[in-house]
Design a protein around this motif. Structure first.
Motif, PDB file in Angstrom:
ATOM      1  N   ILE A  78       0.878  -1.169   0.000  1.00  0.00           N
ATOM      2  CA  ILE A  78       0.000   0.000   0.000  1.00  0.00           C
ATOM      3  C   ILE A  78       0.912   1.214   0.000  1.00  0.00           C
ATOM      4  N   THR A  79       0.687   2.146  -0.917  1.00  0.00           N
ATOM      5  CA  THR A  79       1.555   3.323  -1.023  1.00  0.00           C
ATOM      6  C   THR A  79       0.731   4.605  -1.020  1.00  0.00           C
ATOM      7  N   GLY A  80       1.423   5.716  -0.779  1.00  0.00           N
ATOM      8  CA  GLY A  80       0.793   7.031  -0.877  1.00  0.00           C
ATOM      9  C   GLY A  80      -0.133   7.384   0.265  1.00  0.00           C
ATOM     10  N   VAL A  81       0.119   6.856   1.458  1.00  0.00           N
ATOM     11  CA  VAL A  81      -0.749   7.113   2.609  1.00  0.00           C
ATOM     12  C   VAL A  81      -0.265   8.352   3.350  1.00  0.00           C
ATOM     13  N   LYS A  82      -1.189   9.238   3.683  1.00  0.00           N
ATOM     14  CA  LYS A  82      -0.891  10.410   4.504  1.00  0.00           C
ATOM     15  C   LYS A  82      -1.629  10.266   5.825  1.00  0.00           C
ATOM     16  N   PHE A  83      -1.099  10.932   6.855  1.00  0.00           N
ATOM     17  CA  PHE A  83      -1.645  10.781   8.200  1.00  0.00           C
ATOM     18  C   PHE A  83      -1.951  12.125   8.834  1.00  0.00           C
ATOM     19  N   GLU A  84      -2.861  12.069   9.811  1.00  0.00           N
ATOM     20  CA  GLU A  84      -3.081  13.204  10.699  1.00  0.00           C
ATOM     21  C   GLU A  84      -2.961  12.695  12.124  1.00  0.00           C
ATOM     22  N   LYS A  85      -2.508  13.573  12.994  1.00  0.00           N
ATOM     23  CA  LYS A  85      -2.246  13.218  14.384  1.00  0.00           C
ATOM     24  C   LYS A  85      -3.536  13.221  15.189  1.00  0.00           C
ATOM     25  N   ASP A  86      -3.696  12.193  16.027  1.00  0.00           N
ATOM     26  CA  ASP A  86      -4.833  12.082  16.943  1.00  0.00           C
ATOM     27  C   ASP A  86      -4.261  11.653  18.292  1.00  0.00           C
ATOM     28  N   GLY A  87      -3.809  12.605  19.103  1.00  0.00           N
ATOM     29  CA  GLY A  87      -3.117  12.273  20.356  1.00  0.00           C
ATOM     30  C   GLY A  87      -1.741  11.727  20.029  1.00  0.00           C
ATOM     31  N   ASN A  88      -1.423  10.543  20.545  1.00  0.00           N
ATOM     32  CA  ASN A  88      -0.154   9.884  20.239  1.00  0.00           C
ATOM     33  C   ASN A  88      -0.305   8.856  19.129  1.00  0.00           C
ATOM     34  N   THR A  89      -1.435   8.897  18.455  1.00  0.00           N
ATOM     35  CA  THR A  89      -1.719   7.968  17.367  1.00  0.00           C
ATOM     36  C   THR A  89      -1.836   8.768  16.082  1.00  0.00           C
ATOM     37  N   TYR A  90      -1.419   8.151  14.991  1.00  0.00           N
ATOM     38  CA  TYR A  90      -1.611   8.749  13.690  1.00  0.00           C
ATOM     39  C   TYR A  90      -2.652   7.921  12.946  1.00  0.00           C
ATOM     40  N   VAL A  91      -3.580   8.609  12.280  1.00  0.00           N
ATOM     41  CA  VAL A  91      -4.677   7.969  11.571  1.00  0.00           C
ATOM     42  C   VAL A  91      -4.553   8.310  10.096  1.00  0.00           C
ATOM     43  N   GLY A  92      -4.661   7.283   9.245  1.00  0.00           N
ATOM     44  CA  GLY A  92      -4.592   7.495   7.807  1.00  0.00           C
ATOM     45  C   GLY A  92      -5.725   8.374   7.331  1.00  0.00           C
ATOM     46  N   ILE A  93      -5.420   9.257   6.387  1.00  0.00           N
ATOM     47  CA  ILE A  93      -6.448  10.120   5.814  1.00  0.00           C
ATOM     48  C   ILE A  93      -6.519   9.851   4.316  1.00  0.00           C
ATOM     49  N   GLY A  94      -7.635  10.153   3.743  1.00  0.00           N
ATOM     50  CA  GLY A  94      -7.836   9.914   2.318  1.00  0.00           C
ATOM     51  C   GLY A  94      -8.702   8.693   2.121  1.00  0.00           C
ATOM     52  N   GLU A  95      -9.313   8.626   0.964  1.00  0.00           N
ATOM     53  CA  GLU A  95     -10.239   7.545   0.665  1.00  0.00           C
ATOM     54  C   GLU A  95      -9.570   6.185   0.799  1.00  0.00           C
ATOM     55  N   GLY A  96     -10.164   5.331   1.626  1.00  0.00           N
ATOM     56  CA  GLY A  96      -9.672   3.978   1.821  1.00  0.00           C
ATOM     57  C   GLY A  96      -8.603   3.825   2.883  1.00  0.00           C
ATOM     58  N   PHE A  97      -8.002   4.926   3.338  1.00  0.00           N
ATOM     59  CA  PHE A  97      -6.900   4.823   4.291  1.00  0.00           C
ATOM     60  C   PHE A  97      -7.297   5.143   5.725  1.00  0.00           C
ATOM     61  N   THR A  98      -8.550   5.488   5.979  1.00  0.00           N
ATOM     62  CA  THR A  98      -8.954   5.874   7.325  1.00  0.00           C
ATOM     63  C   THR A  98      -8.912   4.705   8.298  1.00  0.00           C
ATOM     64  N   GLY A  99      -8.745   3.501   7.809  1.00  0.00           N
ATOM     65  CA  GLY A  99      -8.672   2.322   8.667  1.00  0.00           C
ATOM     66  C   GLY A  99      -7.260   1.998   9.130  1.00  0.00           C
ATOM     67  N   ILE A 100      -6.313   2.919   8.962  1.00  0.00           N
ATOM     68  CA  ILE A 100      -4.931   2.687   9.403  1.00  0.00           C
ATOM     69  C   ILE A 100      -4.668   3.546  10.633  1.00  0.00           C
ATOM     70  N   ARG A 101      -4.259   2.891  11.718  1.00  0.00           N
ATOM     71  CA  ARG A 101      -3.872   3.581  12.951  1.00  0.00           C
ATOM     72  C   ARG A 101      -2.485   3.080  13.330  1.00  0.00           C
TER      73      ARG A 101
END
Length: 124
Positions: A78-101
């Motif tokens: 899986i390539t091209g994943v971007k993240f946003e910070k949620d506390g000490n966890t990073y969560v994938g953003i973008g279509e299909g990637f929100t299930g990555i923590r």
């Protein structure tokens, strides 16, 4: 002389990557780096075949501002994943990637797109 500088530069770069990937106490919110290898349960299903590996590996690599998840066991990357910070966890953003923590010590994933479904429950 140029070859000596290239060799020294390469050794320094590899050493830095090794130190970052081996430091289990580093929190990603402090360094924005959670590259390295996570181990645990991984799977992939594309509708025709299912690959399950209870001793699987996922290597996280960063290129620019996006990340790649490089699976073993014949599972597509899986390539091209971007993240946003949620506390000490990073969560994938973008279509299909929100299930990555991801944190410094764990990777949990449920990603579905037109190629299939990936899961990961890993730690390091």
């Amino acid at each position: 002389m140029k070859n000596t500088v290239k060799v020294i530069g390469t050794l320094v770069l590899v050493s830095l990557m090794f130190m970052v990937s081996c430091d289990k106490d580093t929190d990603p919110s402090e360094t924005d780096l959670f590259v390295g290898t996570y181990e645990g349960d991984i799977s992939f299903n594309n509708g025709e075949e299912t690959i399950i590996d209870e001793d699987g590996r996922v290597t996280v690599a960063k290129a620019g501002d996006s990340y790649s998840f490089l699976f073993g066991s014949g599972i597509p990357d899986i390539t091209g994943v971007k993240f946003e910070k949620d506390g000490n966890t990073y969560v994938g953003i973008g279509e299909g990637f929100t299930g990555i923590r991801i944190t410094a010590s764990s990777l949990n994933m449920l990603v579905t797109d037109d190629r299939g479904t990936w899961t990961a429950d890993c730690s390091r």
